[in-house]
Design a protein around this motif. Structure first.
Motif, short mmCIF file in Angstrom:
data_model
loop_
_atom_site.label_atom_id
_atom_site.label_comp_id
_atom_site.label_asym_id
_atom_site.label_seq_id
_atom_site.Cartn_x
_atom_site.Cartn_y
_atom_site.Cartn_z
N ALA A 1 0.84 -1.21 0.00
CA ALA A 1 0.00 0.00 0.00
C ALA A 1 0.87 1.26 0.00
CB ALA A 1 -0.93 -0.01 1.22
N VAL A 2 1.95 1.22 0.76
CA VAL A 2 2.87 2.37 0.80
C VAL A 2 3.44 2.62 -0.59
CG1 VAL A 2 5.10 3.19 1.69
CG2 VAL A 2 3.44 2.16 3.25
N GLY A 3 3.83 1.53 -1.28
CA GLY A 3 4.36 1.65 -2.64
C GLY A 3 3.34 2.24 -3.60
N LEU A 4 2.08 1.80 -3.48
CA LEU A 4 1.02 2.32 -4.36
C LEU A 4 0.78 3.80 -4.08
CD1 LEU A 4 -1.66 -0.57 -4.17
CD2 LEU A 4 -0.25 0.01 -6.15
N ALA A 5 0.71 4.16 -2.80
CA ALA A 5 0.43 5.55 -2.43
C ALA A 5 1.60 6.46 -2.81
CB ALA A 5 0.14 5.64 -0.93
N ALA A 6 2.83 5.92 -2.72
CA ALA A 6 4.01 6.74 -3.06
C ALA A 6 3.99 7.16 -4.53
CB ALA A 6 5.29 5.97 -2.75
N LYS A 7 3.38 6.34 -5.36
CA LYS A 7 3.28 6.66 -6.79
C LYS A 7 2.46 7.95 -6.99
CE LYS A 7 3.57 6.04 -11.22
NZ LYS A 7 4.85 6.26 -11.92
N ARG A 8 1.52 8.19 -6.10
CA ARG A 8 0.70 9.41 -6.17
C ARG A 8 1.53 10.65 -5.82
NH1 ARG A 8 -1.14 13.45 -6.52
NH2 ARG A 8 -3.24 14.32 -6.14
N ILE A 9 2.51 10.45 -4.90
CA ILE A 9 3.33 11.58 -4.46
C ILE A 9 4.45 11.86 -5.46
CG2 ILE A 9 4.75 12.46 -2.55
CD1 ILE A 9 3.33 10.35 -0.78
N THR A 10 5.00 10.78 -6.04
CA THR A 10 6.10 10.95 -7.02
C THR A 10 5.76 10.21 -8.30
OG1 THR A 10 7.19 9.06 -6.04
CG2 THR A 10 7.99 11.22 -5.37
N PRO A 11 4.93 10.78 -9.17
CA PRO A 11 4.54 10.08 -10.40
C PRO A 11 5.70 9.78 -11.33
CG PRO A 11 3.72 12.35 -10.39
CD PRO A 11 4.26 12.09 -9.04
N HIS A 12 6.84 10.47 -11.16
CA HIS A 12 7.98 10.21 -12.06
C HIS A 12 8.79 8.99 -11.64
CE1 HIS A 12 6.91 13.94 -13.80
NE2 HIS A 12 7.27 14.65 -12.75
N VAL A 13 8.56 8.51 -10.42
CA VAL A 13 9.26 7.30 -9.97
C VAL A 13 8.41 6.10 -10.35
CG1 VAL A 13 10.22 6.08 -7.98
CG2 VAL A 13 10.26 8.58 -8.03
N SER A 14 9.04 5.05 -10.87
CA SER A 14 8.28 3.85 -11.26
C SER A 14 7.60 3.23 -10.05
CB SER A 14 9.22 2.83 -11.90
OG SER A 14 8.54 1.60 -12.08
#
Ligand SMILES: [Zn+2]
Length: 221
Positions: free
Chosen positions: A7-20
């Protein structure tokens, strides 16, 4: 904890869309991936007992190289540093560092008292959320659900594969999570470490694949 980390990995994508998504999930799962490697190489040890659910069947453990606060900060700094050196994206590097560190915090909440502050320091901590399957389902389940909603809203599937391959794996992960908190113990520590290593690696590979099939549909703030 299992889906709570993803879940942390999924949510982090929202904060940093440029990181895979693959890299954010790798960061969130990094201590567990290292745990598998360290168990297989004899650097860390756990004992298996009879009982249902990981909290009951995982006995005495020494997991400070993969799961202590100091080492997780060090692993996080290594991953974030490597990312920054190759991508020169400070925001992404900080989020990756935080994602690795979040692993300690979430396992501190979930585990019984087996979470150390540093290798060689004998005091261990853990709030033991795992002791209650119902409480785990509520707390970790809500995290999981919220992260899925955040991720789905932040990305757009390119085609049907981006929809089906996402949702099928989400269901499989949810089933695997339930097996982890309520299922029987694995056959041996070695079997557990080897199968977990394959499982976590597949999750990271899936996340890299999803990143291609479901691009972010907005820019970071
Ligand atoms: Zn862990």
């Amino acid at each position: 904890m299992l889906v709570g980390h993803i879940a942390v990995g999924l949510a982090a994508k929202r904060i940093t869309p440029h990181v895979s998504l693959g890299t954010t999930v790798l960061a969130a799962l990094l201590p567990d991936l290292l745990w598998c490697v360290f168990l297989l190489t004899g650097i860390e040890h756990v004992e298996l007992k009879a009982g249902l659910g990981a909290v009951n069947y995982l006995g005495v453990s020494d997991i400070a190289y993969s799961h202590s606060l100091l080492m997780d900060a060090a692993w996080g700094a290594l991953l974030a540093g490597a990312y920054f050196l190759t991508r020169h994206y400070a925001r992404g590097a900080w989020v990756l560092f935080a994602a690795v560190l979040s692993h300690w915090l979430l396992d501190f909440v979930a585990h019984g008292p087996d979470m150390a502050l540093a290798p060689g320091v004998d005091r261990h901590f853990g709030l033991g959320l795992w002791n209650s399957v119902a409480a785990t389902v509520v707390v970790e389940g809500v995290m999981w659900l919220l992260a899925i909603i955040v991720y789905v809203r932040a990305t757009r599937p390119k085609g049907r594969t981006g929809v089906y391959a996402f949702w099928i794996v989400i269901v499989l992960l949810t089933v695997a999570w339930h097996g982890n908190i309520a299922g029987p113990p694995p056959a041996s520590v070695r079997a557990m470490a080897a199968s977990s290593l394959i499982f976590f690696s597949c999750v990271v590979a899936w996340a890299y694949w999803m990143n291609r099939l479901r691009p972010a549909c907005y820019n970071s703030v």
